[in-house]
Design an enzyme around this catalytic site. Sequence first.
Site, PDB file in Angstrom:
ATOM      1  N   HIS A  72      -5.461   4.473  -2.396  1.00 38.68           N
ATOM      2  CA  HIS A  72      -6.595   4.986  -3.174  1.00 38.68           C
ATOM      3  C   HIS A  72      -7.183   3.981  -4.154  1.00 38.68           C
ATOM      4  O   HIS A  72      -8.048   4.323  -4.946  1.00 38.68           O
ATOM      5  CB  HIS A  72      -6.198   6.256  -3.934  1.00 38.68           C
ATOM      6  N   ASP A  73      -6.699   2.762  -4.141  1.00 39.02           N
ATOM      7  CA  ASP A  73      -7.224   1.761  -5.068  1.00 39.02           C
ATOM      8  C   ASP A  73      -8.749   1.718  -4.970  1.00 39.02           C
ATOM      9  O   ASP A  73      -9.310   1.591  -3.876  1.00 39.02           O
ATOM     10  CB  ASP A  73      -6.632   0.394  -4.727  1.00 39.02           C
ATOM     11  N   ASN A 132      -6.068   2.781 -13.457  1.00 39.18           N
ATOM     12  CA  ASN A 132      -6.114   3.483 -12.175  1.00 39.18           C
ATOM     13  C   ASN A 132      -7.528   3.566 -11.610  1.00 39.18           C
ATOM     14  O   ASN A 132      -7.703   3.870 -10.433  1.00 39.18           O
ATOM     15  CB  ASN A 132      -5.535   4.894 -12.306  1.00 39.18           C
ATOM     16  N   TYR A 133      -8.532   3.332 -12.459  1.00 37.47           N
ATOM     17  CA  TYR A 133      -9.910   3.289 -11.973  1.00 37.47           C
ATOM     18  C   TYR A 133     -10.335   1.826 -11.937  1.00 37.47           C
ATOM     19  O   TYR A 133     -11.256   1.393 -12.633  1.00 37.47           O
ATOM     20  CB  TYR A 133     -10.832   4.110 -12.888  1.00 37.47           C
ATOM     21  N   ARG A 186       0.833  -1.201   0.000  1.00 36.29           N
ATOM     22  CA  ARG A 186       0.000   0.000   0.000  1.00 36.29           C
ATOM     23  C   ARG A 186       0.869   1.253   0.000  1.00 36.29           C
ATOM     24  O   ARG A 186       1.745   1.414   0.832  1.00 36.29           O
ATOM     25  CB  ARG A 186      -0.917   0.011   1.230  1.00 36.29           C
ATOM     26  N   HIS A 216      -0.284   6.219  -8.290  1.00 39.25           N
ATOM     27  CA  HIS A 216      -1.008   6.249  -9.553  1.00 39.25           C
ATOM     28  C   HIS A 216      -0.130   6.272 -10.801  1.00 39.25           C
ATOM     29  O   HIS A 216      -0.586   5.996 -11.880  1.00 39.25           O
ATOM     30  CB  HIS A 216      -2.082   7.340  -9.525  1.00 39.25           C
ATOM     31  N   CYS A 231      -6.000  14.186  -7.201  1.00 43.00           N
ATOM     32  CA  CYS A 231      -5.998  13.660  -5.846  1.00 43.00           C
ATOM     33  C   CYS A 231      -4.587  13.233  -5.467  1.00 43.00           C
ATOM     34  O   CYS A 231      -3.902  12.583  -6.233  1.00 43.00           O
ATOM     35  CB  CYS A 231      -6.956  12.500  -5.722  1.00 43.00           C
TER      36      CYS A 231
HETATM   37  C1  LIG Z   1     -10.368  10.360  -4.899  1.00 41.08           C
HETATM   38  C2  LIG Z   1      -9.495   9.801  -5.989  1.00 41.08           C
HETATM   39  C3  LIG Z   1      -9.040  10.627  -7.016  1.00 41.08           C
HETATM   40  C4  LIG Z   1      -8.220  10.142  -8.022  1.00 41.08           C
HETATM   41  N1  LIG Z   1      -7.778  10.986  -8.993  1.00 41.08           N
HETATM   42  C5  LIG Z   1      -6.966  10.514  -9.964  1.00 41.08           C
HETATM   43  C6  LIG Z   1      -6.451  11.372 -10.979  1.00 41.08           C
HETATM   44  O1  LIG Z   1      -6.737  12.555 -10.991  1.00 41.08           O
HETATM   45  N2  LIG Z   1      -5.644  10.842 -11.928  1.00 41.08           N
HETATM   46  C7  LIG Z   1      -5.312   9.521 -11.930  1.00 41.08           C
HETATM   47  O2  LIG Z   1      -4.547   9.100 -12.796  1.00 41.08           O
HETATM   48  N3  LIG Z   1      -5.773   8.690 -10.986  1.00 41.08           N
HETATM   49  C8  LIG Z   1      -6.593   9.154 -10.019  1.00 41.08           C
HETATM   50  N4  LIG Z   1      -7.064   8.299  -9.060  1.00 41.08           N
HETATM   51  C9  LIG Z   1      -6.735   6.881  -9.146  1.00 41.08           C
HETATM   52  C10 LIG Z   1      -5.415   6.580  -8.488  1.00 41.08           C
HETATM   53  O3  LIG Z   1      -4.384   7.055  -9.306  1.00 41.08           O
HETATM   54  C11 LIG Z   1      -5.280   5.072  -8.344  1.00 41.08           C
HETATM   55  O4  LIG Z   1      -6.284   4.609  -7.493  1.00 41.08           O
HETATM   56  C12 LIG Z   1      -3.898   4.698  -7.815  1.00 41.08           C
HETATM   57  O5  LIG Z   1      -3.726   3.319  -7.955  1.00 41.08           O
HETATM   58  C13 LIG Z   1      -3.765   5.116  -6.388  1.00 41.08           C
HETATM   59  O6  LIG Z   1      -2.465   4.917  -5.920  1.00 41.08           O
HETATM   60  P1  LIG Z   1      -2.260   4.687  -4.369  1.00 41.08           P
HETATM   61  O7  LIG Z   1      -0.816   4.551  -4.120  1.00 41.08           O
HETATM   62  O8  LIG Z   1      -3.032   5.690  -3.598  1.00 41.08           O
HETATM   63  O9  LIG Z   1      -3.053   3.335  -4.206  1.00 41.08           O
HETATM   64  P2  LIG Z   1      -2.835   2.002  -3.403  1.00 41.08           P
HETATM   65  O10 LIG Z   1      -4.224   1.613  -3.031  1.00 41.08           O
HETATM   66  O11 LIG Z   1      -1.838   2.134  -2.324  1.00 41.08           O
HETATM   67  O12 LIG Z   1      -2.283   1.055  -4.531  1.00 41.08           O
HETATM   68  C14 LIG Z   1      -2.923   0.834  -5.752  1.00 41.08           C
HETATM   69  C15 LIG Z   1      -2.462  -0.501  -6.331  1.00 41.08           C
HETATM   70  O13 LIG Z   1      -1.055  -0.506  -6.533  1.00 41.08           O
HETATM   71  C16 LIG Z   1      -0.427  -1.460  -5.685  1.00 41.08           C
HETATM   72  N5  LIG Z   1       0.731  -0.804  -5.088  1.00 41.08           N
HETATM   73  C17 LIG Z   1       0.721   0.327  -4.342  1.00 41.08           C
HETATM   74  N6  LIG Z   1       1.966   0.670  -4.014  1.00 41.08           N
HETATM   75  C18 LIG Z   1       2.774  -0.261  -4.555  1.00 41.08           C
HETATM   76  C19 LIG Z   1       4.173  -0.420  -4.546  1.00 41.08           C
HETATM   77  N7  LIG Z   1       4.970   0.444  -3.919  1.00 41.08           N
HETATM   78  N8  LIG Z   1       4.692  -1.497  -5.174  1.00 41.08           N
HETATM   79  C20 LIG Z   1       3.871  -2.380  -5.809  1.00 41.08           C
HETATM   80  N9  LIG Z   1       2.547  -2.259  -5.862  1.00 41.08           N
HETATM   81  C21 LIG Z   1       1.991  -1.202  -5.235  1.00 41.08           C
HETATM   82  C22 LIG Z   1      -1.460  -1.810  -4.659  1.00 41.08           C
HETATM   83  O14 LIG Z   1      -1.256  -3.095  -4.138  1.00 41.08           O
HETATM   84  C23 LIG Z   1      -2.741  -1.687  -5.436  1.00 41.08           C
HETATM   85  O15 LIG Z   1      -2.942  -2.816  -6.243  1.00 41.08           O
HETATM   86  C24 LIG Z   1      -7.872   8.778  -8.027  1.00 41.08           C
HETATM   87  C25 LIG Z   1      -8.323   7.943  -7.016  1.00 41.08           C
HETATM   88  C26 LIG Z   1      -9.130   8.438  -6.000  1.00 41.08           C
HETATM   89  C27 LIG Z   1      -9.619   7.527  -4.916  1.00 41.08           C
END
Ligand SMILES: Cc1cc2nc3c(=O)[nH]c(=O)nc-3n(C[C@H](O)[C@H](O)[C@H](O)COP(=O)(O)OP(=O)(O)OC[C@H]3O[C@@H](n4cnc5c(N)ncnc54)[C@H](O)[C@@H]3O)c2cc1C
Length: 530
Positions: A108-109, A473-474, A104, A175, A170
């Site tokens: 934001h997944d 990402n969605y 994690r 992402h 966000c």
């Molecule tokens: C409110 C909101 C707004 C958003 N706006 C945008 C936007 O404007 N543009 C856009 O492109 N996307 C957007 N997103 C989508 C976002 O980019 C994806 O949900 C992205 O995967 C989130 O990354 P995270 O590190 O927060 O997620 P996490 O939930 O931490 O990880 C997402 C996925 O990647 C894996 N992962 C995470 N970190 C690692 C790591 N270090 N090594 C290997 N695997 C890993 C996780 O296991 C999971 O499968 C938005 C999401 C939300 C909820």
Amino acid sequence: MESSHHTILSLFTFLVLTTQWKASSASSDDFLQCLATNSNESKPQVYIPNNPSYLTILQSSINNLRFAMPETPKPQFIITPDHDSQVQAVVVCSKKYGLNIKVRSGGHDFEGLSYTSNVSFVLIDLINLRAIDVDVKDNSAWVQAGATLGEVYYRVAERSPVHGFPAGGCPTVGHISGGGFGPMVRKYGMSADHVLDARLINTKGEILNRETMGEDLFWAIRGGGVSSFGVLLAWKIKLVPVPPIVTVCVVAKTLEQGATDVVHKWQSVASYGVPKEIFIGLHVGVVNKNSNATSGGVGRTVQATFQVLFLGPTENLVYVMDKSFPELGMERKDCTKMSWVESTVRFAGFPSGTPVDILLNRSALPKTTFKAKSDFVTEPIPKSGLEGIWKRFLKEERPEMVIGVWGGKVNEIADDKIAFPHRAGNMYLIDHVINWDGKEGPEASKKHIAWIRELHEYMTPYVSKSPRTAFLNYKDLDLGRIGASTYSDPKIWGEMYFKSNFKRLVKVKSMVDPDNFFSSEQNIPPTMTY
Ligand SMILES: Cc1cc2nc3c(=O)[nH]c(=O)nc-3n(C[C@H](O)[C@H](O)[C@H](O)COP(=O)(O)OP(=O)(O)OC[C@H]3O[C@@H](n4cnc5c(N)ncnc54)[C@H](O)[C@@H]3O)c2cc1C
Ligand SMILES: *[C@@H]1O[C@H](CO)[C@@H](O)[C@H](O)[C@H]1NC(C)=O
Ligand SMILES: *[C@@H]1O[C@H](CO)[C@@H](O)[C@H](O)[C@H]1NC(C)=O
Ligand SMILES: *[C@@H]1O[C@H](CO)[C@@H](O)[C@H](O)[C@H]1NC(C)=O
Ligand SMILES: *[C@@H]1O[C@H](CO)[C@@H](O)[C@H](O)[C@H]1NC(C)=O
């Protein structure tokens, strides 16, 4: 994170505690012994379910409250490493004892895949690995995976008023691995187009960089979802030039104010009708018709809110908009001049004037229970098509459409340059969202989820085809599911997310992880029959 409030178990106390817990999980002891042996003098912090801090840590970055329920499957251990070598130890020991890993970063997944699973798993939370090292002279920065985008924007701006990074509204850095887009996507392309190097742990627990991982794997992690290939420790990103002053404008239109016509016209302007320095984002939601008690307006209506970023002076923007998009009726008073970093605060959804240090606060934005889906649109949707969306919106409490505009740079890059494939031909990307209150209970959840599935079905004739595409990402676990079955066909969702890049992603996966150690509900499979 208020780590001082958390009682952190040292690995030693942990081993003592688990002796009482032995009966239920024999292999846990072995795993923890392995961690102790493989970590050097500094051991990672480990939380087990009966630790008083376990739930606080788990919930700290759950973004979708749909997966914060008592019945949501939870990790066997949460590990919060504060050194790369500790992450290596977790990989080595999880592999040895057959434990699944979830990593994690920002949490934001959309489907909670970074912190829940239907198989027993270890959660590696990178909350403590969030250093950002900006090199203004080199126009680059090394960013550890646990850092948020908000932190990146803040740290870059702290060093230079004319450097920026093209990424999402966000604040999440995870992402990048799915592509990553934001209001500079038309000018500069995806976040993943700006990756120069990476540090990634492979199945053997070794740390690879661009040179040692090779160009196939380096290609795959830029848009292919890093979680299928390893644990990402850090990205080296390329910074881009931004003007010292940018312009942000916001104009809202309800149906009564002609929203349908304006949205219809917006489609033919936003992607191909204005320079790539102009991003006219669109948010559609439902609002109360009139908050003026006296004027007698009752009921609800659809409201389209246009959020404009221009990388330049207000006067020029107002001039161009007046020529190209007079239907919007945008005026100077709708616009504010600000620094680029201030614009990221606005696009993150904070009110005008919010101090930029809000970017460092991980819990500043409210969270909801939601289900989302995505669509790429390649030709304008007719007014009748838009009206069908509005009709559906008015049947729900909190539906949303968050739209990112393509065209410009993102469309100029070849589909197979990196794993992220959605380029030429795309006009815009829709994030369909339905929000609700989790307290409504499971029946209500079913109803809301059924609503968004029906909306997605309705959209079929209006969106990309053969394949109908989706944005990784969605993440959407419905894709590839046949009827009510829980089996999902990787070939279906694989081509929706990656188009013809899916084949190469499978090939890379088969080379670097043939045993599918890095697996999750929608990971790139190591084999695929066509
Ligand atoms: C409110 C909101 C707004 C958003 N706006 C945008 C936007 O404007 N543009 C856009 O492109 N996307 C957007 N997103 C989508 C976002 O980019 C994806 O949900 C992205 O995967 C989130 O990354 P995270 O590190 O927060 O997620 P996490 O939930 O931490 O990880 C997402 C996925 O990647 C894996 N992962 C995470 N970190 C690692 C790591 N270090 N090594 C290997 N695997 C890993 C996780 O296991 C999971 O499968 C938005 C999401 C939300 C909820
Ligand atoms: C041991 O951990 C320290 C920091 O905690 C780190 O600097 C060092 O590189 C690690 N050693 C090994 C062999 O991993
Ligand atoms: C886990 O299983 C349940 C029931 O089959 C399903 O609804 C849910 O989507 C699954 N979760 C994941 C993350 O696959
Ligand atoms: C409230 O009424 C005033 C005066 O009639 C009007 O100018 C304003 O736009 C109304 N506000 C809303 C939210 O409709
Ligand atoms: C972050 O934002 C939340 C919500 O507004 C607030 O309660 C909290 O105090 C803020 N934290 C910091 C460190 O400012």
